[in-house]
Motif scaffolding. Structure first.
Motif, short mmCIF file in Angstrom:
data_model
loop_
_atom_site.label_atom_id
_atom_site.label_comp_id
_atom_site.label_asym_id
_atom_site.label_seq_id
_atom_site.Cartn_x
_atom_site.Cartn_y
_atom_site.Cartn_z
N ARG A 68 0.81 -1.22 0.00
CA ARG A 68 0.00 0.00 0.00
C ARG A 68 0.84 1.27 0.00
NH1 ARG A 68 -4.11 2.40 4.70
NH2 ARG A 68 -4.37 4.42 3.66
N SER A 72 2.89 0.55 -4.24
CA SER A 72 1.68 1.22 -4.73
C SER A 72 1.28 0.73 -6.12
CB SER A 72 1.89 2.74 -4.71
OG SER A 72 0.67 3.40 -4.91
N GLU A 73 1.07 1.65 -7.08
CA GLU A 73 0.49 1.30 -8.37
C GLU A 73 1.38 0.40 -9.23
OE1 GLU A 73 -0.83 4.74 -10.44
OE2 GLU A 73 -2.06 5.49 -8.77
N HIS A 78 -1.72 -4.28 -6.78
CA HIS A 78 -2.36 -2.97 -6.56
C HIS A 78 -3.88 -2.99 -6.70
CE1 HIS A 78 -3.13 1.29 -6.54
NE2 HIS A 78 -3.71 1.20 -7.74
N PRO A 79 -4.45 -3.65 -7.72
CA PRO A 79 -5.92 -3.66 -7.82
C PRO A 79 -6.60 -4.18 -6.55
CG PRO A 79 -4.95 -4.45 -9.85
CD PRO A 79 -3.82 -4.35 -8.86
N SER A 82 -5.89 -1.66 -3.49
CA SER A 82 -6.61 -0.38 -3.63
C SER A 82 -8.05 -0.46 -3.16
CB SER A 82 -6.55 0.10 -5.08
OG SER A 82 -7.28 -0.80 -5.93
N ILE A 83 -8.65 -1.67 -3.12
CA ILE A 83 -10.05 -1.77 -2.68
C ILE A 83 -10.16 -2.13 -1.20
CG2 ILE A 83 -10.86 -2.37 -5.00
CD1 ILE A 83 -11.07 -5.28 -4.04
N HIS A 86 -9.47 1.74 4.09
CA HIS A 86 -8.42 2.52 4.73
C HIS A 86 -8.75 2.79 6.20
CE1 HIS A 86 -6.58 4.29 0.78
NE2 HIS A 86 -6.62 2.97 0.80
#
Length: 582
Positions: A68, A72-73, A78-79, A82-83, A86
């Protein structure tokens, strides 16, 4: 995954069926290469010069933080990362005001224990992962708590994938997308695993457009709130966690030995609204044993017998319940009143948890109150019929000992109460309305008030200054010699009873109780022949010898019982202390 769709709801994301899903249909699966296990984590975290020396949750947490906050990307994962939420609604993320709602509950301590555990894990992670892989600015405790919340709320056991538990504590894996389904107790769902995929199979028909849920297993609201951040109203698995502690008891080692022989390993017990856990009362019985009980149970164990914790008599059964009620009332009183209805979701979940905890405590206390009343009525019935429930070690002459079964049968207790009630039908209305506890104290328990049954004894002891405990010793000897006193038969049963201090063939025991024997000998010498000279009819020398005095002292030491003031509505608020001789 074409059969389901993810939707955002007021409570967060949920998974829904596009069309009807039939029973036995596999409706969600992912390829095995998407399983985040220890191997995946280690490959992501290692460097050319350093392997990752982490296992279990710290390994998964380090992976999540890296994915995270560092890669990161650019990461393959990442997919999925990212969901992930947080923010979480577990108590570790509560504000101070929200945490106040948990004061006095088991959760209050559970949250602090979890926080301390995560601090230790975080420190281990700092040592186990290179700062080249995760800069220390990202490997913060705050980020570690976030990652731990992901693991506690979304991880699955590795055995679901491999069919066997992992080694070295590596028992958790992450299953992207399969971890998005919410929990519903008793949902029928099966896992389908092969070499290529892992997924869910419906255990019942799922209607079109309805939510598709998982079953996280048998979890109480305490587990759900701490690990997932929500509670279920009316959860049948809700429980109150109580941890018993006898570590400061001088006989802690002996009590632990007895518990181990009785196959009771844990001090943690979980009380549900439908009854007490199996090992709670047996453990309490061991905790409330007198030194005499402990000694004779150990003697039986030395002969190869398993401890029969349900056959120690009414005295132990009552003491165990009195202790449990004391502990639970203390817990209930520690719950502060809620001044206002909280406006946050965290606060509402905390209140829901609190209310269920309070409900369990109140219903358990109510059941215990009824159980106490039945046992007290049972004692009065046994006393009236010249029966008893003495432990087997008391009677070594072969006479039949009536015992109380380990699992007290409600119908049997009710029958005894009913019989006791039938016996009282001919009595006055006033006597029929006496509380079971009050009747027990008045008729069965030997107390200072019992001296009124022996006018000569009462008149004599009122003229001298004698300690209350010593008065009971003297009264036991008076009961022994006076057949007209109500407890005469009960005392006669104890003729062969020996307090451990009188077991002369055990040198270690004799040495341990040497000081007590000397003290009681000095007490006897200070009273006799003085009492005999002044009250020869009350204290004839042949009935108050040093040997008999020591025997009676052992009886008063071994058969004590304190009836809580709450049971008898004592005006002075004091417990009633006495001897239960049956």
């Amino acid at each position: 995954m074409s059969r389901i769709i993810v939707r955002e709801t007021e409570h967060g994301n949920g998974v829904y069926a596009r069309d009807e899903i039939g029973e036995g249909t596999q409706y969600a699966q992912i390829p095995m290469r998407l399983v985040v296990n220890a191997r995946v984590c280690r490959e992501a975290l290692r460097t050319d010069t350093q392997e990752v020396e982490l296992t279990g949750r710290p390994l998964l947490c380090a992976f999540l933080i890296q994915q995270r906050f560092v890669t990161s990307e650019s990461s393959f994962w990442h997919p999925y990362i990212s969901i992930l939420p947080h923010e979480f609604h577990t108590p570790l993320f509560f504000t101070s005001q929200e945490l106040d709602l948990l004061r006095g509950t088991p959760m209050e301590h559970a949250v602090e224990d979890r926080r301390q555990l995560l601090r230790k894990e975080h420190a281990a992670t700092l040592r186990g992962v290179s700062d080249v892989v995760i800069p220390r600015s990202e490997l913060t405790f705050e980020n570690y708590v976030w990652a731990a919340a992901v693991v506690s709320s979304r991880a699955f056991t590795e055995s679901l994938v491999s069919g066997t538990a992992g080694s070295d504590g590596e028992t958790s894996v992450l299953l992207p997308l399969l971890d998005m389904m919410n929990h519903r107790p008793l949902t029928r769902v099966s896992w389908i695993t092969n070499d290529a995929t892992i997924g869910f199979q419906a255990g019942a028909v799922i209607e079109a457009q309805s939510e598709v849920v998982n079953n996280y297993g048998a979890k109480s609201n305490e587990e759900l709130l701490l690990g997932y951040g929500f509670c279920i109203p009316g959860n049948p698995l809700s429980c109150y966690h109580i941890k018993l502690n006898y570590s400061r008891d001088p006989q802690a080692a002996d009590r632990q030995m007895i518990l181990e022989q009785a196959h009771i390993a844990s001090c943690d017990h979980y009380i549900r609204a439908d009854g007490l856990p199996r090992d709670l009362l047996p453990m309490l019985r061991v905790m409330v044993m007198t030194e005499t009980d402990v000694y004779y149970v150990k003697q039986a164990m030395a002969r190869g017998e398993e401890p029969k914790l349900g056959q120690l008599g009414l005295r132990i059964e009552l003491r165990a319940r009195f202790l449990l009620v004391f502990l639970l009332r203390k817990k209930l009183d520690a719950l502060p009143q809620i001044e206002c209805v909280p406006s946050t979701e965290n606060g509402r979940q905390a209140v829901l948890y609190r209310k269920e905890i309070e409900s369990i405590l109140r219903s358990t206390l109510s059941d215990l109150d009824k159980s106490e009343s039945r046992l007290l009525a049972c004692a009065s019935k046994l006393f009236a019929d010249d029966l008893h429930s003495l432990p087997r070690y008391v009677c070594d002459n072969g006479q039949q000992v009536d015992t109380i079964d380990e699992q007290l049968n409600t119908s049997a207790e009710d029958r005894l109460v009913a019989e006791s009630s039938d016996d009282q039908q001919s009595r006055s209305k006033k006597s029929r309305t006496v509380l079971p506890a009050q009747q027990f104290v008045d008729d069965v328990l030997v107390t200072e008030e019992s001296f009124a049954h022996d006018a000569d004894f009462l008149a004599a002891v009122e003229q001298v200054d004698i300690d209350e405990d010593v008065l009971l010793v003297l009264f036991i000897l008076r009961i022994r010699m006076c057949s007209a006193l109500p407890w005469h038969t009960a005392v006669q049963r104890l003729e062969s009873f020996k307090h451990p201090m009188l077991v002369y063939d055990d040198p270690d025991t004799a040495e341990a109780y040497g000081e007590m024997m000397m003290e009681m000998g000095e007490v006897h010498d200070s009273l006799f022949p003085l009492l005999t000279e002044h009250f020869p009819d009350v204290f004839p020398p042949e009935n108050f010898t040093p040997e008999l005095f020591l025997w009676a002292a052992g009886v008063t030491e071994s058969f004590r019982l304190e009836v809580p003031a709450r049971c008898v509505d004592a005006a002075d608020g004091c417990d009633v202390e006495g001897l239960l001789l049956l």
